[in-house]
Design a protein around this motif. Structure first.
Motif, mmCIF file in Angstrom:
data_model
loop_
_atom_site.group_PDB
_atom_site.id
_atom_site.type_symbol
_atom_site.label_atom_id
_atom_site.label_comp_id
_atom_site.label_asym_id
_atom_site.label_seq_id
_atom_site.Cartn_x
_atom_site.Cartn_y
_atom_site.Cartn_z
ATOM 1 N N TRP A 15 0.808 -1.214 0.000
ATOM 2 C CA TRP A 15 0.000 0.000 0.000
ATOM 3 C C TRP A 15 0.843 1.266 0.000
ATOM 4 O O TRP A 15 0.485 2.262 -0.625
ATOM 5 N N ALA A 16 1.958 1.256 0.729
ATOM 6 C CA ALA A 16 2.746 2.478 0.931
ATOM 7 C C ALA A 16 3.334 3.027 -0.359
ATOM 8 O O ALA A 16 3.204 4.226 -0.642
ATOM 9 N N PHE A 17 3.963 2.182 -1.157
ATOM 10 C CA PHE A 17 4.649 2.691 -2.344
ATOM 11 C C PHE A 17 3.684 3.258 -3.387
ATOM 12 O O PHE A 17 3.918 4.353 -3.901
ATOM 13 N N PRO A 18 2.589 2.573 -3.700
ATOM 14 C CA PRO A 18 1.636 3.195 -4.631
ATOM 15 C C PRO A 18 1.027 4.487 -4.080
ATOM 16 O O PRO A 18 0.800 5.438 -4.823
ATOM 17 N N LEU A 19 0.766 4.526 -2.782
ATOM 18 C CA LEU A 19 0.220 5.745 -2.189
ATOM 19 C C LEU A 19 1.208 6.904 -2.277
ATOM 20 O O LEU A 19 0.829 8.036 -2.580
ATOM 21 N N LEU A 20 2.465 6.625 -2.004
ATOM 22 C CA LEU A 20 3.486 7.670 -2.140
ATOM 23 C C LEU A 20 3.518 8.203 -3.565
ATOM 24 O O LEU A 20 3.584 9.411 -3.796
ATOM 25 N N LYS A 21 3.444 7.283 -4.505
ATOM 26 C CA LYS A 21 3.502 7.693 -5.912
ATOM 27 C C LYS A 21 2.276 8.514 -6.308
ATOM 28 O O LYS A 21 2.410 9.562 -6.928
ATOM 29 N N LYS A 23 0.019 10.076 -4.333
ATOM 30 C CA LYS A 23 -0.246 11.256 -3.505
ATOM 31 C C LYS A 23 0.828 12.334 -3.619
ATOM 32 O O LYS A 23 0.538 13.508 -3.463
ATOM 33 N N LEU A 24 2.077 11.921 -3.875
ATOM 34 C CA LEU A 24 3.164 12.891 -3.850
ATOM 35 C C LEU A 24 3.967 12.981 -5.143
ATOM 36 O O LEU A 24 4.246 14.068 -5.621
ATOM 37 N N VAL A 25 4.339 11.857 -5.715
ATOM 38 C CA VAL A 25 5.230 11.888 -6.873
ATOM 39 C C VAL A 25 4.505 12.352 -8.135
ATOM 40 O O VAL A 25 4.939 13.306 -8.793
ATOM 41 N N LYS A 26 3.413 11.692 -8.487
ATOM 42 C CA LYS A 26 2.710 12.047 -9.724
ATOM 43 C C LYS A 26 2.201 13.486 -9.731
ATOM 44 O O LYS A 26 2.375 14.182 -10.732
ATOM 45 N N PRO A 27 1.579 13.963 -8.642
ATOM 46 C CA PRO A 27 1.133 15.366 -8.670
ATOM 47 C C PRO A 27 2.284 16.348 -8.849
ATOM 48 O O PRO A 27 2.153 17.346 -9.544
ATOM 49 N N PHE A 28 3.435 16.054 -8.249
ATOM 50 C CA PHE A 28 4.590 16.940 -8.422
ATOM 51 C C PHE A 28 5.082 16.879 -9.854
ATOM 52 O O PHE A 28 5.400 17.904 -10.453
ATOM 53 N N ASP A 29 5.151 15.672 -10.421
ATOM 54 C CA ASP A 29 5.597 15.515 -11.801
ATOM 55 C C ASP A 29 4.706 16.294 -12.765
ATOM 56 O O ASP A 29 5.190 16.863 -13.742
ATOM 57 N N LYS A 30 3.411 16.325 -12.502
ATOM 58 C CA LYS A 30 2.491 17.080 -13.363
ATOM 59 C C LYS A 30 2.818 18.567 -13.337
ATOM 60 O O LYS A 30 2.764 19.237 -14.359
ATOM 61 N N GLU A 31 3.175 19.074 -12.167
ATOM 62 C CA GLU A 31 3.533 20.486 -12.046
ATOM 63 C C GLU A 31 4.886 20.786 -12.674
ATOM 64 O O GLU A 31 5.152 21.906 -13.069
ATOM 65 N N GLU A 32 5.730 19.798 -12.777
ATOM 66 C CA GLU A 32 7.093 19.980 -13.265
ATOM 67 C C GLU A 32 7.289 19.440 -14.679
ATOM 68 O O GLU A 32 8.367 18.979 -15.011
ATOM 69 N N LYS A 33 6.291 19.502 -15.512
ATOM 70 C CA LYS A 33 6.367 18.910 -16.854
ATOM 71 C C LYS A 33 7.470 19.514 -17.715
ATOM 72 O O LYS A 33 7.908 18.897 -18.665
ATOM 73 N N ALA A 34 7.924 20.702 -17.393
ATOM 74 C CA ALA A 34 8.924 21.372 -18.215
ATOM 75 C C ALA A 34 10.237 20.592 -18.274
ATOM 76 O O ALA A 34 10.965 20.684 -19.238
ATOM 77 N N SER A 35 10.522 19.819 -17.254
ATOM 78 C CA SER A 35 11.773 19.076 -17.206
ATOM 79 C C SER A 35 11.651 17.791 -18.026
ATOM 80 O O SER A 35 10.666 17.080 -17.943
#
Length: 148
Positions: A15-21, A23-35
């Protein structure tokens, strides 16, 4: 250790690893698409930032990536002027990388963005939940570092 503890730990990890991804990783990646850097590129940069300079083979061992697959990752970071490669003066068989001033600036900017993003994501948590999350993450890191 009894089977119930293993089963509970494994269930929590599932449960932990998918939740981390999600809740935290994917939303940040969406904001940082320029990279155009991948998570692996960022992991390499964080490793170099932490160590100052690091042998390329050490990165490969840590990430489980063979030299042939690591070379283009490193080359992209060199092409972006984030890192530079150098050979050990004492033993020319070892190649190291270190951050350039451009890489240092990039990493400081990225760290600031990540910190601000994470602060925003956890801002609705109570102080007790923040303390619990902080202690849990610290404990997880400590234990994972012990696994071979």
């Amino acid at each position: 250790m009894d089977k119930q503890i293993y089963d509970e730990m494994i269930e929590n990890l599932y449960w932990a690893f998918p939740l981390l991804k999600t809740k935290l990783v994917k939303p940040f990646d969406k904001e940082e698409k320029a990279s155009d850097l991948t998570g692996t590129h960022m992991t390499i940069l964080f490793m170099v930032k932490e160590k100052g300079s690091i042998c390329i083979s050490e990165i490969g061992k840590h990430l489980g990536i063979c030299k042939a697959n690591l070379t283009p990752l490193i080359q992209k970071l060199i092409d972006k002027s984030y890192i530079e490669r150098f050979v050990d003066d004492k033993d020319r068989r070892y190649t190291y990388i270190k951050l350039t001033s451009v890489g240092e600036d990039f990493m400081e900017n990225k760290r600031y963005k990540v910190q601000e993003f994470l602060k925003e994501k956890v801002s609705d948590l109570s102080e007790a939940d923040l303390m619990k999350l902080s202690a849990s993450v610290a404990g997880l890191k400590e234990v994972l570092m012990k696994i071979k």
